[in-house]
Write a protein that holds these residues in place. Structure first.
Motif, PDB file in Angstrom:
ATOM      1  N   MET A 163     -47.250  -1.466   3.145  1.00 55.91           N
ATOM      2  CA  MET A 163     -45.969  -0.994   2.656  1.00 55.91           C
ATOM      3  C   MET A 163     -46.117  -0.289   1.319  1.00 55.91           C
ATOM      4  O   MET A 163     -45.405   0.673   1.027  1.00 55.91           O
ATOM      5  CB  MET A 163     -44.990  -2.171   2.524  1.00 55.91           C
ATOM      6  CG  MET A 163     -44.458  -2.680   3.855  1.00 55.91           C
ATOM      7  SD  MET A 163     -43.868  -1.363   4.966  1.00 55.91           S
ATOM      8  CE  MET A 163     -42.676  -0.551   3.934  1.00 55.91           C
ATOM      9  N   ASN A 164     -47.038  -0.748   0.518  1.00 59.59           N
ATOM     10  CA  ASN A 164     -47.284  -0.078  -0.756  1.00 59.59           C
ATOM     11  C   ASN A 164     -47.739   1.357  -0.508  1.00 59.59           C
ATOM     12  O   ASN A 164     -47.310   2.289  -1.212  1.00 59.59           O
ATOM     13  CB  ASN A 164     -48.338  -0.846  -1.562  1.00 59.59           C
ATOM     14  CG  ASN A 164     -48.515  -0.295  -2.956  1.00 59.59           C
ATOM     15  OD1 ASN A 164     -47.558   0.065  -3.628  1.00 59.59           O
ATOM     16  ND2 ASN A 164     -49.752  -0.210  -3.408  1.00 59.59           N
ATOM     17  N   TYR A 165     -48.577   1.554   0.488  1.00 58.44           N
ATOM     18  CA  TYR A 165     -49.022   2.903   0.853  1.00 58.44           C
ATOM     19  C   TYR A 165     -47.836   3.760   1.288  1.00 58.44           C
ATOM     20  O   TYR A 165     -47.685   4.906   0.851  1.00 58.44           O
ATOM     21  CB  TYR A 165     -50.070   2.845   1.978  1.00 58.44           C
ATOM     22  CG  TYR A 165     -50.403   4.197   2.557  1.00 58.44           C
ATOM     23  CD1 TYR A 165     -51.270   5.059   1.888  1.00 58.44           C
ATOM     24  CD2 TYR A 165     -49.827   4.620   3.740  1.00 58.44           C
ATOM     25  CE1 TYR A 165     -51.563   6.312   2.408  1.00 58.44           C
ATOM     26  CE2 TYR A 165     -50.113   5.873   4.270  1.00 58.44           C
ATOM     27  CZ  TYR A 165     -50.981   6.712   3.594  1.00 58.44           C
ATOM     28  OH  TYR A 165     -51.251   7.963   4.109  1.00 58.44           O
ATOM     29  N   LEU A 166     -46.975   3.211   2.134  1.00 55.95           N
ATOM     30  CA  LEU A 166     -45.804   3.957   2.597  1.00 55.95           C
ATOM     31  C   LEU A 166     -44.890   4.326   1.436  1.00 55.95           C
ATOM     32  O   LEU A 166     -44.393   5.458   1.357  1.00 55.95           O
ATOM     33  CB  LEU A 166     -45.030   3.138   3.639  1.00 55.95           C
ATOM     34  CG  LEU A 166     -45.710   2.959   4.999  1.00 55.95           C
ATOM     35  CD1 LEU A 166     -44.902   2.008   5.871  1.00 55.95           C
ATOM     36  CD2 LEU A 166     -45.890   4.293   5.697  1.00 55.95           C
ATOM     37  N   HIS A 167     -44.671   3.374   0.536  1.00 62.33           N
ATOM     38  CA  HIS A 167     -43.835   3.653  -0.625  1.00 62.33           C
ATOM     39  C   HIS A 167     -44.451   4.739  -1.495  1.00 62.33           C
ATOM     40  O   HIS A 167     -43.737   5.585  -2.054  1.00 62.33           O
ATOM     41  CB  HIS A 167     -43.611   2.373  -1.433  1.00 62.33           C
ATOM     42  CG  HIS A 167     -42.644   1.426  -0.787  1.00 62.33           C
ATOM     43  ND1 HIS A 167     -42.314   0.207  -1.338  1.00 62.33           N
ATOM     44  CD2 HIS A 167     -41.918   1.528   0.365  1.00 62.33           C
ATOM     45  CE1 HIS A 167     -41.437  -0.409  -0.546  1.00 62.33           C
ATOM     46  NE2 HIS A 167     -41.195   0.375   0.486  1.00 62.33           N
ATOM     47  N   ASP A 168     -45.779   4.747  -1.604  1.00 64.86           N
ATOM     48  CA  ASP A 168     -46.458   5.795  -2.368  1.00 64.86           C
ATOM     49  C   ASP A 168     -46.236   7.171  -1.743  1.00 64.86           C
ATOM     50  O   ASP A 168     -46.260   8.190  -2.429  1.00 64.86           O
ATOM     51  CB  ASP A 168     -47.964   5.518  -2.446  1.00 64.86           C
ATOM     52  CG  ASP A 168     -48.307   4.438  -3.467  1.00 64.86           C
ATOM     53  OD1 ASP A 168     -47.436   4.105  -4.295  1.00 64.86           O
ATOM     54  OD2 ASP A 168     -49.443   3.929  -3.428  1.00 64.86           O
ATOM     55  N   GLN A 169     -46.027   7.188  -0.425  1.00 67.89           N
ATOM     56  CA  GLN A 169     -45.789   8.450   0.280  1.00 67.89           C
ATOM     57  C   GLN A 169     -44.299   8.808   0.340  1.00 67.89           C
ATOM     58  O   GLN A 169     -43.923   9.791   0.980  1.00 67.89           O
ATOM     59  CB  GLN A 169     -46.342   8.379   1.721  1.00 67.89           C
ATOM     60  CG  GLN A 169     -47.778   7.914   1.841  1.00 67.89           C
ATOM     61  CD  GLN A 169     -48.727   8.666   0.941  1.00 67.89           C
ATOM     62  OE1 GLN A 169     -48.746   9.887   0.943  1.00 67.89           O
ATOM     63  NE2 GLN A 169     -49.517   7.930   0.158  1.00 67.89           N
ATOM     64  N   GLY A 170     -43.458   8.001  -0.300  1.00 65.23           N
ATOM     65  CA  GLY A 170     -42.017   8.287  -0.317  1.00 65.23           C
ATOM     66  C   GLY A 170     -41.282   7.813   0.917  1.00 65.23           C
ATOM     67  O   GLY A 170     -40.174   8.281   1.208  1.00 65.23           O
ATOM     68  N   ILE A 171     -41.877   6.873   1.659  1.00 67.18           N
ATOM     69  CA  ILE A 171     -41.260   6.389   2.901  1.00 67.18           C
ATOM     70  C   ILE A 171     -40.727   4.970   2.720  1.00 67.18           C
ATOM     71  O   ILE A 171     -41.454   4.085   2.278  1.00 67.18           O
ATOM     72  CB  ILE A 171     -42.274   6.410   4.063  1.00 67.18           C
ATOM     73  CG1 ILE A 171     -42.750   7.853   4.311  1.00 67.18           C
ATOM     74  CG2 ILE A 171     -41.673   5.823   5.333  1.00 67.18           C
ATOM     75  CD1 ILE A 171     -43.935   7.957   5.243  1.00 67.18           C
ATOM     76  N   THR A 172     -39.468   4.762   3.077  1.00 75.19           N
ATOM     77  CA  THR A 172     -38.858   3.431   3.093  1.00 75.19           C
ATOM     78  C   THR A 172     -38.640   3.039   4.553  1.00 75.19           C
ATOM     79  O   THR A 172     -38.065   3.822   5.323  1.00 75.19           O
ATOM     80  CB  THR A 172     -37.506   3.431   2.344  1.00 75.19           C
ATOM     81  OG1 THR A 172     -37.712   3.895   1.007  1.00 75.19           O
ATOM     82  CG2 THR A 172     -36.904   2.031   2.304  1.00 75.19           C
ATOM     83  N   HIS A 173     -39.092   1.858   4.944  1.00 78.73           N
ATOM     84  CA  HIS A 173     -39.031   1.450   6.351  1.00 78.73           C
ATOM     85  C   HIS A 173     -37.610   1.083   6.777  1.00 78.73           C
ATOM     86  O   HIS A 173     -37.128   1.522   7.813  1.00 78.73           O
ATOM     87  CB  HIS A 173     -39.968   0.261   6.591  1.00 78.73           C
ATOM     88  CG  HIS A 173     -40.137  -0.076   8.045  1.00 78.73           C
ATOM     89  ND1 HIS A 173     -39.190  -0.795   8.747  1.00 78.73           N
ATOM     90  CD2 HIS A 173     -41.140   0.199   8.922  1.00 78.73           C
ATOM     91  CE1 HIS A 173     -39.603  -0.946  10.008  1.00 78.73           C
ATOM     92  NE2 HIS A 173     -40.783  -0.353  10.131  1.00 78.73           N
ATOM     93  N   ARG A 174     -36.960   0.224   6.012  1.00 81.13           N
ATOM     94  CA  ARG A 174     -35.557  -0.183   6.197  1.00 81.13           C
ATOM     95  C   ARG A 174     -35.292  -1.168   7.345  1.00 81.13           C
ATOM     96  O   ARG A 174     -34.138  -1.551   7.555  1.00 81.13           O
ATOM     97  CB  ARG A 174     -34.632   1.037   6.348  1.00 81.13           C
ATOM     98  CG  ARG A 174     -34.680   1.988   5.175  1.00 81.13           C
ATOM     99  CD  ARG A 174     -33.426   2.810   5.049  1.00 81.13           C
ATOM    100  NE  ARG A 174     -33.206   3.722   6.142  1.00 81.13           N
ATOM    101  CZ  ARG A 174     -32.220   4.604   6.191  1.00 81.13           C
ATOM    102  NH1 ARG A 174     -31.348   4.668   5.185  1.00 81.13           N
ATOM    103  NH2 ARG A 174     -32.090   5.423   7.211  1.00 81.13           N
ATOM    104  N   ASP A 175     -36.319  -1.580   8.069  1.00 85.38           N
ATOM    105  CA  ASP A 175     -36.080  -2.591   9.116  1.00 85.38           C
ATOM    106  C   ASP A 175     -37.311  -3.478   9.291  1.00 85.38           C
ATOM    107  O   ASP A 175     -37.746  -3.732  10.414  1.00 85.38           O
ATOM    108  CB  ASP A 175     -35.706  -1.923  10.433  1.00 85.38           C
ATOM    109  CG  ASP A 175     -35.109  -2.917  11.445  1.00 85.38           C
ATOM    110  OD1 ASP A 175     -34.601  -3.973  11.019  1.00 85.38           O
ATOM    111  OD2 ASP A 175     -35.165  -2.633  12.658  1.00 85.38           O
ATOM    112  N   LEU A 176     -37.850  -3.962   8.183  1.00 84.82           N
ATOM    113  CA  LEU A 176     -39.011  -4.843   8.250  1.00 84.82           C
ATOM    114  C   LEU A 176     -38.604  -6.228   8.719  1.00 84.82           C
ATOM    115  O   LEU A 176     -37.670  -6.832   8.187  1.00 84.82           O
ATOM    116  CB  LEU A 176     -39.686  -4.935   6.879  1.00 84.82           C
ATOM    117  CG  LEU A 176     -40.418  -3.681   6.400  1.00 84.82           C
ATOM    118  CD1 LEU A 176     -40.836  -3.845   4.953  1.00 84.82           C
ATOM    119  CD2 LEU A 176     -41.624  -3.392   7.286  1.00 84.82           C
TER     120      LEU A 176
END
Length: 209
Positions: free
Chosen positions: A1-14
């Protein structure tokens, strides 16, 4: 998730249902899936949509109810709920609770650590959960801070994780993400070096006197 956040992506349904195991082994890679509600957020966009699974929703989503903005910090709250479930075997919030309804449980951060279920869990793990499940998103730990939390400083655990992620690395872990601007500079440097080498290879050798 840290990687995704670094790419500007929020999952929103973990939630646990959206985390898959790569194999049947006791120690295996996990895969985050179901990006149907995910959002790419840059400087010019905001998130307002009321979405997610009720028991994993962050308080700010309930507060705004689609009328206000929230941030990627919602994913960190959900990670806290997932970690709680992984360690205790039951969720911190439930609509089966009779004394207080589910939205109020989440909004008020009404969760506890009963000794009969948590006596074998380290204080460090409990501290990380508390930091992830902080109702104020401004005070909530970020994914980058979570990765650097003392609970993740177990060297044996990190060695196992690296071996799973990089089985052919002989213990060497690839470098962390290189910023895109720096990456371009490196690529340009490599290209210039290649051109110089190519030029040198095609240059006629000096003639003997």
């Amino acid at each position: 998730m840290n990687y995704l956040h670094d790419q500007g992506i929020t999952h929103r349904d973990l939630k646990p249902e959206n985390i898959l195991l790569a194999s049947d082994s006791n120690e295996t890679l996990i895969k985050v899936t179901d990006f149907g509600l995910s959002k790419f957020v840059d400087a010019g966009s905001i998130m307002r949509t009321f979405c997610g699974t009720p028991t994993y929703l962050a308080p700010e989503i309930l507060k705004t109810a689609g009328n206000g903005a929230y941030t990627k910090a919602i994913d960190c709250w959900s990670l806290g709920v997932i970690l709680f479930i992984c360690l205790a075997g039951y969720p911190p919030f439930s609509d089966e609770r009779k004394d207080i309804d589910l939205p109020k449980q989440i909004l008020g951060g009404h969760y506890t650590f009963p000794k009969q279920y948590w006596k074998g869990i380290s204080e460090s793990a409990i501290d990380l959960i508390k930091k992830l499940m902080t109702t104020d998103p401004q005070k909530r730990i970020t994914s980058a801070e979570a990765v650097n939390h003392p609970w993740f400083k177990d060297e044996d655990m990190k060695a196992k994780a690296n071996q799973l992620m990089y089985p052919d690395s002989d213990g060497m872990v690839p470098p962390s993400n290189v910023p895109s601007s720096k990456k371009r500079s490196l690529e340009e440097g490599e290209e210039s070096s290649a051109k110089r080498k190519s030029s040198a290879d095609t240059t006629s050798p000096p003639t003997s006197p």
